[in-house]
Design a protein around this motif. Structure first.
Motif, PDB file in Angstrom:
ATOM      1  N   GLY A   1       0.804  -1.208   0.000  1.00 15.01           N
ATOM      2  CA  GLY A   1       0.000   0.000   0.000  1.00 15.01           C
ATOM      3  C   GLY A   1       0.841   1.263   0.000  1.00 15.01           C
ATOM      4  O   GLY A   1       0.519   2.242  -0.682  1.00 15.01           O
ATOM      5  N   ALA A   2       1.936   1.236   0.749  1.00 16.46           N
ATOM      6  CA  ALA A   2       2.827   2.396   0.789  1.00 16.46           C
ATOM      7  C   ALA A   2       3.493   2.611  -0.562  1.00 16.46           C
ATOM      8  O   ALA A   2       3.627   3.754  -1.034  1.00 16.46           O
ATOM      9  CB  ALA A   2       3.886   2.201   1.875  1.00 16.46           C
ATOM     10  N   TRP A   3       3.877   1.529  -1.199  1.00 16.97           N
ATOM     11  CA  TRP A   3       4.597   1.620  -2.468  1.00 16.97           C
ATOM     12  C   TRP A   3       3.693   2.068  -3.612  1.00 16.97           C
ATOM     13  O   TRP A   3       4.029   2.963  -4.386  1.00 16.97           O
ATOM     14  CB  TRP A   3       5.223   0.259  -2.776  1.00 16.97           C
ATOM     15  CG  TRP A   3       5.917   0.191  -4.100  1.00 16.97           C
ATOM     16  CD1 TRP A   3       6.859   1.059  -4.595  1.00 16.97           C
ATOM     17  CD2 TRP A   3       5.710  -0.797  -5.124  1.00 16.97           C
ATOM     18  NE1 TRP A   3       7.249   0.680  -5.851  1.00 16.97           N
ATOM     19  CE2 TRP A   3       6.567  -0.463  -6.213  1.00 16.97           C
ATOM     20  CE3 TRP A   3       4.906  -1.937  -5.222  1.00 16.97           C
ATOM     21  CZ2 TRP A   3       6.617  -1.229  -7.371  1.00 16.97           C
ATOM     22  CZ3 TRP A   3       4.971  -2.696  -6.369  1.00 16.97           C
ATOM     23  CH2 TRP A   3       5.811  -2.338  -7.430  1.00 16.97           C
ATOM     24  N   VAL A   4       2.496   1.456  -3.719  1.00 18.57           N
ATOM     25  CA  VAL A   4       1.621   1.700  -4.875  1.00 18.57           C
ATOM     26  C   VAL A   4       0.673   2.873  -4.643  1.00 18.57           C
ATOM     27  O   VAL A   4       0.487   3.718  -5.530  1.00 18.57           O
ATOM     28  CB  VAL A   4       0.812   0.427  -5.216  1.00 18.57           C
ATOM     29  CG1 VAL A   4      -0.172   0.694  -6.353  1.00 18.57           C
ATOM     30  CG2 VAL A   4       1.752  -0.711  -5.573  1.00 18.57           C
ATOM     31  N   ALA A   5       0.068   2.919  -3.444  1.00 19.62           N
ATOM     32  CA  ALA A   5      -0.941   3.944  -3.178  1.00 19.62           C
ATOM     33  C   ALA A   5      -0.423   5.072  -2.302  1.00 19.62           C
ATOM     34  O   ALA A   5      -1.143   6.043  -2.041  1.00 19.62           O
ATOM     35  CB  ALA A   5      -2.168   3.302  -2.516  1.00 19.62           C
ATOM     36  N   GLY A   6       0.821   4.952  -1.830  1.00 22.74           N
ATOM     37  CA  GLY A   6       1.373   5.979  -0.953  1.00 22.74           C
ATOM     38  C   GLY A   6       0.682   6.049   0.385  1.00 22.74           C
ATOM     39  O   GLY A   6       0.639   7.107   1.022  1.00 22.74           O
ATOM     40  N   ASP A   7       0.131   4.911   0.847  1.00 19.55           N
ATOM     41  CA  ASP A   7      -0.675   4.925   2.064  1.00 19.55           C
ATOM     42  C   ASP A   7      -0.630   3.547   2.728  1.00 19.55           C
ATOM     43  O   ASP A   7      -1.450   2.675   2.428  1.00 19.55           O
ATOM     44  CB  ASP A   7      -2.117   5.314   1.718  1.00 19.55           C
ATOM     45  CG  ASP A   7      -2.993   5.515   2.945  1.00 19.55           C
ATOM     46  OD1 ASP A   7      -2.569   5.131   4.054  1.00 19.55           O
ATOM     47  OD2 ASP A   7      -4.100   6.059   2.798  1.00 19.55           O
TER      48      ASP A   7
END
Length: 241
Positions: free
Chosen positions: A185-191
């Motif tokens: 989530g951090a990598w793809v959606a920044g969250d």
């Protein structure tokens, strides 16, 4: 003033705050929601949704309500079967994504709360909700509302992450959910936080037999469920008498 609380993932929050927090989660992830679904399930969510729509057995001309319909996957499949579909979601950011994807499809997109649906009683032949019931502040209220807007004899189907029934798979699933998913989530959606919440919300959702009991308590008959992928998800169904 009330001090009543409910769960938001593994945290307890005031009841009045949960909807706002859930809305913030989906506002954050809406633009990458479909991409993340493909990545975090390796595309298997499409097979789950196909099985779900097959179970719903849409027929031409039937009036379907697709709740938490978001970016439209279920609604598009129902539309392909020539059902008349209304998509209802509390999150406008998700609906914008769905409308953009819909192009020339003639679907009705409605912003609405599953706990207070903006529809008259006995409006729909069937109602579906996929990966949305666990995000509702009061799922029991939503189940009662769904029954209210169904015609007598109407059917309700819920596709939701559930409790893994296979030994060892549950442990692997926990590692994936709490270690891999937030990083993805951090990598793809920044969250990372939103996907951490989604993993936690799955663990707080009732197991299969408990959800079936609550559907029966809400007034549905012939309630049953079917596990997919060893119980990672389950399809629940019931009929409005």
């Amino acid at each position: 003033m009330t001090d009543e609380t409910t769960h938001f993932g593994f945290r307890e929050v005031p009841v009045a705050e949960k909807a706002k927090r859930v809305r913030a989660v989906f506002d954050s992830v809406a633009a990458r929601y479909d991409l993340m679904n493909d990545l975090m399930s390796a595309g298997v969510h499409r097979l789950w949704k196909r099985a779900f729509v097959h179970e719903a057995a849409p027929r031409a001309g039937e009036a379907f309500l697709d709740l938490a319909g978001g970016t439209g996957d279920i609604a598009f499949a129902l539309d392909d079967a020539r059902a008349r579909v209304r998509v209802c979601d509390i999150n406008e950011a998700m609906l914008r994504q769905g409308r953009a994807r819909a192009m020339l499809r003639k679907l009705d997109w409605v912003t609405g709360d599953a706990m207070a649906l903006p529809f008259a009683p006995a409006t729909f032949d069937a109602a579906t909700i996929a990966f949305g019931l666990r995000n509702v502040t009061d799922p029991d209220a939503a189940l009662r509302e769904i029954r209210r807007v169904l015609k007598p004899g109407g059917r309700f189907l819920c596709l939701e992450f559930s409790h893994v029934a296979l030994p060892l798979l549950d442990k692997l699933y926990d590692v994936y959910s709490f270690s891999v998913l937030p990083r993805l989530g951090a990598w793809v959606a920044g969250d990372a936080d939103s996907y951490r919440y989604l993993a936690e919300s799955i663990r707080r959702f009732p197991p299969q037999a408990e959800l079936a009991r609550r559907m029966t308590q809400a007034g549905f008959a012939r309630v049953r469920w079917r596990n997919l992928s060893g119980g990672i998800v389950a399809i629940h169904s019931g009929w409005r008498t």
